[in-house]
Motif scaffolding. Sequence first.
Motif, short mmCIF file in Angstrom:
data_model
loop_
_atom_site.label_atom_id
_atom_site.label_comp_id
_atom_site.label_asym_id
_atom_site.label_seq_id
_atom_site.Cartn_x
_atom_site.Cartn_y
_atom_site.Cartn_z
N SER A 1 10.22 -8.61 0.67
CA SER A 1 9.47 -9.05 -0.51
C SER A 1 9.21 -7.93 -1.51
O SER A 1 8.91 -8.19 -2.67
N ARG A 2 9.29 -6.66 -1.05
CA ARG A 2 8.97 -5.49 -1.88
C ARG A 2 7.51 -5.46 -2.32
O ARG A 2 7.14 -4.80 -3.27
N ALA A 3 6.66 -6.21 -1.59
CA ALA A 3 5.23 -6.23 -1.90
C ALA A 3 4.58 -4.93 -1.47
O ALA A 3 5.11 -4.19 -0.64
N PRO A 4 3.40 -4.60 -2.04
CA PRO A 4 2.69 -3.39 -1.62
C PRO A 4 2.39 -3.41 -0.13
O PRO A 4 2.18 -4.48 0.46
N PRO A 5 2.36 -2.26 0.52
CA PRO A 5 2.08 -2.23 1.96
C PRO A 5 0.65 -2.65 2.26
O PRO A 5 -0.26 -2.43 1.45
N GLN A 6 0.44 -3.25 3.43
CA GLN A 6 -0.89 -3.67 3.87
C GLN A 6 -1.42 -2.66 4.88
O GLN A 6 -0.75 -2.35 5.87
N LEU A 7 -2.62 -2.17 4.66
CA LEU A 7 -3.21 -1.17 5.54
C LEU A 7 -3.64 -1.80 6.86
O LEU A 7 -4.26 -2.86 6.90
N VAL A 8 -3.28 -1.15 7.95
CA VAL A 8 -3.74 -1.53 9.28
C VAL A 8 -4.83 -0.53 9.67
O VAL A 8 -4.55 0.65 9.89
N GLU A 9 -6.06 -0.98 9.70
CA GLU A 9 -7.17 -0.08 9.96
C GLU A 9 -7.07 0.51 11.37
O GLU A 9 -6.85 -0.21 12.35
N SER A 10 -7.22 1.83 11.46
CA SER A 10 -7.22 2.49 12.76
C SER A 10 -7.96 3.81 12.65
O SER A 10 -8.22 4.30 11.55
N SER A 11 -8.27 4.39 13.80
CA SER A 11 -8.98 5.67 13.84
C SER A 11 -8.06 6.81 14.28
O SER A 11 -8.53 7.88 14.63
N PHE A 12 -6.76 6.57 14.23
CA PHE A 12 -5.80 7.58 14.68
C PHE A 12 -5.36 8.42 13.49
O PHE A 12 -5.17 7.91 12.39
N VAL A 13 -5.18 9.71 13.74
CA VAL A 13 -5.06 10.62 12.60
C VAL A 13 -3.75 11.39 12.53
O VAL A 13 -3.48 12.05 11.53
N ALA A 14 -2.91 11.32 13.55
CA ALA A 14 -1.68 12.12 13.54
C ALA A 14 -0.61 11.43 14.38
O ALA A 14 -0.59 11.58 15.60
N ILE A 15 0.26 10.67 13.73
CA ILE A 15 1.30 9.94 14.43
C ILE A 15 2.66 10.47 13.99
O ILE A 15 3.01 10.38 12.81
N ASP A 16 3.43 11.03 14.92
CA ASP A 16 4.77 11.51 14.62
C ASP A 16 5.82 10.43 14.86
O ASP A 16 6.81 10.35 14.15
N THR A 17 5.59 9.62 15.89
CA THR A 17 6.60 8.66 16.32
C THR A 17 5.95 7.32 16.61
O THR A 17 4.94 7.24 17.30
N ILE A 18 6.54 6.26 16.07
CA ILE A 18 6.13 4.90 16.39
C ILE A 18 7.41 4.12 16.70
O ILE A 18 8.39 4.22 15.98
#
Length: 553
Positions: free
Chosen positions: A330-347
Amino acid sequence: MQTNDGMLMSIPIQAPYGTWKSPISADHIVKGSKPIAELLVDPITNKIYHVESRPAEDGRNALVETETSRDLTGTQWNVRTGVHEYGGGAVTVYGGIAYFSHYGDGRVYSVDVNPGGIPEAVTPDSNSLHRFADFSVYPSNPQLMVAIMEDHTNDPTGETPSQVVNTLCVIDAAAKSVSPLVSGADFYSSARFSPDGTRLVWLQWFHPDMPWEGSELMHADVTVVDGKVSLTHIVSIAGVPSKISVAFPSWVDNDTLLFTSDESGYQNLYKFTGGQVTPVLLEPITQDFSQPAWTLGWSPYAPIDETGEHILCTAWKDGRTVIYLVNILSRAPPQLVESSFVAIDTIRTVSARSRQAVFSSPKVDGDNAIILCTLPPSLDPTGAEFTQQLPLLKGHHSNALIHVVYYPPNNPAYSGSSIPDESPPCVVNVHGGPTALESQALNWKKQYFTSRGWAWLDVNYGGSSGYGREYIQRLAGKWGIVDTEDSINAVDILSKEPYNNYLDANRSAIRGGSAGGYTTLATLSISSNAAAFAAGASSYGISRLGRPRQVHA
């Protein structure tokens, strides 16, 4: 003093900063957490595995089945690679078989992930002259895989690194053989087969570029006959040497490839489908959706539904990781997923059917943990659930007060200094890379100092990642200048109004490792103010020591 429920509560005391007694010892730094070096998912069984760094075991890396915490290799195995020196991408698991690089001899081994599996070498003995990393299994024949091969035959002593040769190779685990596939570039990474095995993409770049300065995303058609892999129609589909950096390619399906590019000035998401490259988002976002690709095996996004329409992705915003849900159609703006994590290298995707992804990340006040993220059937990001968090020691953690960098003294047994108007001594930390980023993740070394009444200041100097290509380029041609001056200025600013109680500039010490060690040495010797810090500690800093010259008058 007693609380309402009758429990005894100690009264915080005052003592000079830097003299506080703390329950956090040096052992907490070494043993208090188990850093997750790599995170991977078997795409056939959907099982999660990770590589765990073991400082107490001579620094070896162990391959672990995450759900059971069971080691898949014995203590004699070190699941690690020295490819590109920074390493990463040392293992892959496919259909219950793990293929990993053993740091001891550089060979690739296979091991059945079931209990009792014994590693078996699948590459010839090269007397440690060949290194392998970043494996991509051929879907139709899992005993074939493409990997980076780093050949040190012409540099056996490590004194002429310009003679090291990088190629993409094919490893045949059944025949226990290695054959060349792609050569000619100075560096390679991220070779990835399409799900049906008919196409292959990879990244390549040439000296003197680093991958975040300029790289190319290559595409080829694949043919396999009698176990021999060949490529045709090789073309560059994105990236420009020295001008545009592309990174982290990954197939969503047989016709859609995702990757990141800093063509807009920030590493944003792009896709290649139908022979065309287009931005995933309608308008560029001034956030980096990936870090510079200086470590192999990272992945900043993961498909999260069976149609491949939605992905979970990470981005750096205000010096910390945020998670977005993105619709790549859709090219729509990204939706924020609320979380308390601060440093993610790999998902990574665990199960698109179950809308699950997994990542490794600490919180501001928690150790590194393997986190399972599950979205509801509606894919509403507000309904995201996070599970499998590891336990943490509470009560002695400083929280960052300003943009990533400042941690005040913090210990529940103390209420401040007994010396009127005293500002705390400060450890000023300079990260390596030099294009890395110091995150807000819990770090026991920092807590060791802050719990004793020290302040800690992380300087994400010009050149650090997470703030766009222009910010990284501030350091180009000015390494040893921008980083040193930013470190000096950070202390100067936080020791004056309106931050005059944050730290004592006269009692600040600078430290760093690798590139940060060089910055430390440069700050103490050739900067605009070599006396800006009372002390310094350089760990494996880049330097060249010379003998003092004898002068005869």
